[in-house]
Design a protein around this motif. Structure first.
Motif, short mmCIF file in Angstrom:
data_model
loop_
_atom_site.label_atom_id
_atom_site.label_comp_id
_atom_site.label_asym_id
_atom_site.label_seq_id
_atom_site.Cartn_x
_atom_site.Cartn_y
_atom_site.Cartn_z
N GLY A 143 0.82 -1.56 0.05
CA GLY A 143 -0.59 -0.37 -0.43
C GLY A 143 0.61 1.36 0.13
O GLY A 143 0.45 2.19 -0.43
N GLY A 144 2.23 1.54 0.59
CA GLY A 144 3.04 2.17 0.23
C GLY A 144 4.15 2.15 -0.57
O GLY A 144 4.35 3.21 -1.15
N ASP A 173 -6.78 0.24 -4.02
CA ASP A 173 -8.26 0.75 -2.92
C ASP A 173 -8.70 1.74 -3.01
O ASP A 173 -9.69 1.66 -3.13
CB ASP A 173 -6.88 0.98 -1.90
CG ASP A 173 -6.32 0.04 -1.22
OD1 ASP A 173 -7.32 -1.41 -1.09
OD2 ASP A 173 -5.25 0.08 -0.28
N GLY A 186 -8.07 -3.74 -1.93
CA GLY A 186 -7.24 -4.95 -3.30
C GLY A 186 -7.74 -6.26 -3.05
O GLY A 186 -8.73 -6.56 -3.48
N ASP A 190 -9.19 -8.36 -5.59
CA ASP A 190 -8.59 -9.95 -6.33
C ASP A 190 -10.40 -10.41 -6.26
O ASP A 190 -10.58 -11.95 -7.40
CB ASP A 190 -8.30 -10.10 -5.05
CG ASP A 190 -7.37 -11.21 -5.23
OD1 ASP A 190 -7.64 -12.58 -6.47
OD2 ASP A 190 -6.40 -11.69 -4.31
N GLY A 277 2.50 -6.88 0.97
CA GLY A 277 0.74 -6.83 0.68
C GLY A 277 0.12 -7.53 -0.22
O GLY A 277 -0.73 -8.46 -0.84
N ASN A 281 -2.23 -11.63 -4.18
CA ASN A 281 -3.37 -10.79 -4.94
C ASN A 281 -3.21 -12.49 -5.69
O ASN A 281 -2.16 -12.68 -6.23
CB ASN A 281 -3.14 -10.06 -6.29
CG ASN A 281 -4.16 -10.10 -6.86
OD1 ASN A 281 -3.48 -10.68 -8.45
ND2 ASN A 281 -4.58 -9.06 -6.66
N ASP A 309 1.89 -7.01 6.34
CA ASP A 309 3.12 -6.79 7.26
C ASP A 309 3.00 -7.25 8.50
O ASP A 309 1.78 -8.30 8.35
CB ASP A 309 2.40 -4.99 7.43
CG ASP A 309 3.01 -4.13 6.71
OD1 ASP A 309 3.82 -4.80 5.63
OD2 ASP A 309 2.32 -2.89 6.80
O1 KG4 Z 1 2.68 -4.14 2.61
P1 KG4 Z 1 0.81 -4.24 3.16
O2 KG4 Z 1 0.15 -4.64 4.20
O3 KG4 Z 1 0.96 -2.86 4.16
C1 KG4 Z 1 1.08 -1.88 3.46
O4 KG4 Z 1 2.61 -1.92 3.52
O5 KG4 Z 1 1.08 -0.66 2.91
O6 KG4 Z 1 -0.16 -3.90 1.97
C2 KG4 Z 1 -1.01 -3.60 2.00
C3 KG4 Z 1 -1.79 -3.44 0.49
C4 KG4 Z 1 -3.00 -2.46 1.17
O7 KG4 Z 1 -3.34 -2.14 -0.48
C5 KG4 Z 1 -4.13 -3.83 -0.58
O8 KG4 Z 1 -5.37 -3.16 -0.85
C6 KG4 Z 1 -3.32 -5.20 -0.48
O9 KG4 Z 1 -1.97 -5.07 0.00
N1 KG4 Z 1 -3.44 -5.81 -0.37
C7 KG4 Z 1 -4.10 -6.43 -2.17
C8 KG4 Z 1 -4.91 -7.84 -1.57
N2 KG4 Z 1 -4.43 -8.13 -0.43
C9 KG4 Z 1 -3.40 -7.13 0.16
N3 KG4 Z 1 -4.09 -5.90 -3.40
C10 KG4 Z 1 -4.91 -6.98 -4.21
N4 KG4 Z 1 -5.13 -7.86 -4.36
C11 KG4 Z 1 -4.90 -8.28 -2.81
N5 KG4 Z 1 -5.70 -10.01 -2.58
#
Ligand code: KG4
Ligand code: ZN
Length: 340
Positions: A143-144, A173, A186, A190, A277, A281, A309
Motif C-alpha cells: 500500500g505504500g 484501493d 485490494g 481480487d 501486501g 493477489n 506486514d
Molecule cells: O504490505 P501491506 O500489508 O501494508 C503496507 O505496507 O502497505 O499492504 C497493504 C496493501 C493494501 O493496499 C491492500 O489493498 C493490498 O495490500 N492487498 C491486496 C490484496 N491483499 C492486500 N491487493 C490486491 N489483491 C489482494 N489480494
C-alpha cells in the motif's frame, strides 16, 4: 556457535499492524499480528489513531508472541525492530519499546529496514519453500511502496525501478473506492476479479520510461470511464462489478509484468521474488507461476502470512544482521524515510 540457539524477537509497527514474532535459528516459533480495525470507517490509515492503537497493542502482542513460542524474555538473544520507512508516530512506539526492552535485558538491539525485510521474508526457514539464490530480482508491492530491487546479498540491495506516484496497493484501493467498495479494497477487487472477464474493458497503460511505474493516470481513467457509464446506466457498477474488477486487475498485472520482463532483459537475472501486501493477489501469484514455463523464470511467492506486514520478516532480517554483528546503539531513532 553451530549448536547455539539464536532466539530473535521481531517487532513491527511501521503502519497499522502491531506485530511481534519469535524466530529460533531462522525458524518461526510464533508470528502474532494485531490488525487495527479502527481505520476502516475512515477509508484509510489515520496516523494519530495508528500510533495510539500501537501503544495499546504492543505489550499484549509481545507477550503473546513469547507465550506461543514457549520461551520467556530471558531466553532472547537479540531484539530486532522496524526503524523505517513508515509513519513516524507508529514507528516511535516499536522503536522506543525495542530500545527499552533490549536495555532492560542487556541484549543486542538490531534496527531493520521494513522494505529490506519484505524481501528477506523469503529466507524464513519453511518446509516446501525454496529460497532464492543471489543475485535475484525482488518486486515489492504494498500500500505504500512499489519497487523493483536487485538483491545481490542479504543487505546489498539496489532499487532499479519504483513508482513515481501511487503505489500498486493504492491503485487497487483507489479503484475499489471508485466502485464503492470499502477500504482496503485490494482483496475485494481480487475476489470479484476471479469471477469476471479480464478483457471486458480496456484501460490505458501508462507510458513511463525505464523500470519506473506510474499508477495515478490509471485511477483517473477508471474514474472517467465509470462516470461516463453511470450516466447511461445508473446500475452499471452492480451489473458489471466482476468484469470491471477483472479488467482493472488485468491492467495492473500487465503493467507489473511488462516492467519485470524489462528488468530481466536489462539485468540478465531470471529469479523473481515478490513481497508486500499486494503479493497476496491471486492473479499476480498465478501470472508469476505461469511465467516460470512461459519465460523460463524461477519465481518465489511467499506464504500468505509473510506477504502483508508482519514481524517474522523483521525477525529474519534481524537474524542475518545478528550473524554479522551489525547492532544498533541506544542513540538509534525511528526514520520515516529511509533508503534501501
Ligand atoms: O504490505 P501491506 O500489508 O501494508 C503496507 O505496507 O502497505 O499492504 C497493504 C496493501 C493494501 O493496499 C491492500 O489493498 C493490498 O495490500 N492487498 C491486496 C490484496 N491483499 C492486500 N491487493 C490486491 N489483491 C489482494 N489480494
Ligand atoms: Zn509493508
Amino acid at each position: 556457535m553451530a549448536s547455539q540457539k539464536i532466539y530473535i524477537l521481531g517487532i513491527e509497527s511501521s503502519c497499522d499492524d502491531t506485530a511481534a514474532a519469535v524466530l529460533c535459528n531462522g525458524k518461526i516459533l510464533s508470528n502474532v499480528v494485531a490488525t487495527q480495525e479502527v481505520h476502516k470507517k475512515y477509508g484509510g490509515v489515520v496516523p494519530e489513531l495508528a500510533s495510539r492503537a500501537h501503544q495499546q497493542n504492543i505489550v499484549p502482542v509481545i507477550h503473546e508472541a513469547l507465550d506461543r513460542a514457549g520461551i520467556t524474555k530471558k531466553d532472547l538473544t537479540a531484539i530486532a525492530f522496524t526503524r523505517g520507512p513508515g509513519l513516524m508516530g507508529s514507528l516511535l512506539v516499536g522503536t522506543s519499546f525495542a530500545k527499552s526492552m533490549a536495555l532492560g535485558l542487556n541484549i543486542p538491539l538490531i534496527d531493520v529496514n521494513h522494505m529490506q525485510a519484505h524481501i528477506l521474508a523469503h529466507f524464513i526457514e519453511e518446509e516446501g519453500f525454496d529460497k532464492p539464490e543471489f543475485p535475484f530480482l525482488a518486486l515489492t508491492i504494498s500500500g505504500g511502496h512499489t519497487q523493483v530491487v536487485k538483491v545481490s546479498n542479504y543487505f546489498e540491495m539496489e532499487v532499479i525501478g519504483q513508482t513515481l506516484d501511487d503505489a500498486v496497493g493504492e491503485a487497487f484501493d483507489k479503484s475499489a473506492k471508485i466502485l464503492g467498495l470499502p477500504y482496503p479494497g485490494g482483496p475485494l477487487v481480487d475476489k470479484y476479479a476471479q469471477q469476471g472477464n479480464p478483457k471486458a474493458f480496456q484501460f490505458p497503460k501508462p507510458k513511463v520510461g525505464d523500470l519506473n511505474f506510474s499508477f495515478s493516470g490509471l485511477k483517473t481513467s477508471i474514474l472517467y470511464f465509470i462516470q461516463k457509464e453511470l450516466k447511461e446506466n445508473p446500475d452499471f457498477i452492480s451489473q458489471n462489478l466482476e468484469d470491471i474488477c477483472a479488467s482493472i486487475q488485468h491492467t495492473i498485472i500487465n503493467i507489473l509484468m511488462d516492467k519485470m520482463k524489462k528488468a530481466v532483459k536489462q539485468t540478465g537475472i531470471r529469479q523473481i521474488a515478490i513481497g508486500g501486501g499486494v503479493s497476496a493477489n491471486s492473479g499476480i501469484r498465478k501470472t508469476l507461476k505461469e511465467a516460470e514455463k512461459k519465460y523460463g523464470w524461477k519465481t518465489f511467492i511467499p506464504k500468505f502470512e509473510y506477504t502483508t506486514d508482519n514481524a517474522a520478516m523483521i525477525a529474519i532480517a534481524g537474524h542475518y544482521k545478528y550473524l554479522t554483528g551489525d547492532f544498533a546503539d541506544m542513540e538509534v531513532t525511528a526514520k520515516a524515510r529511509i533508503k534501501m
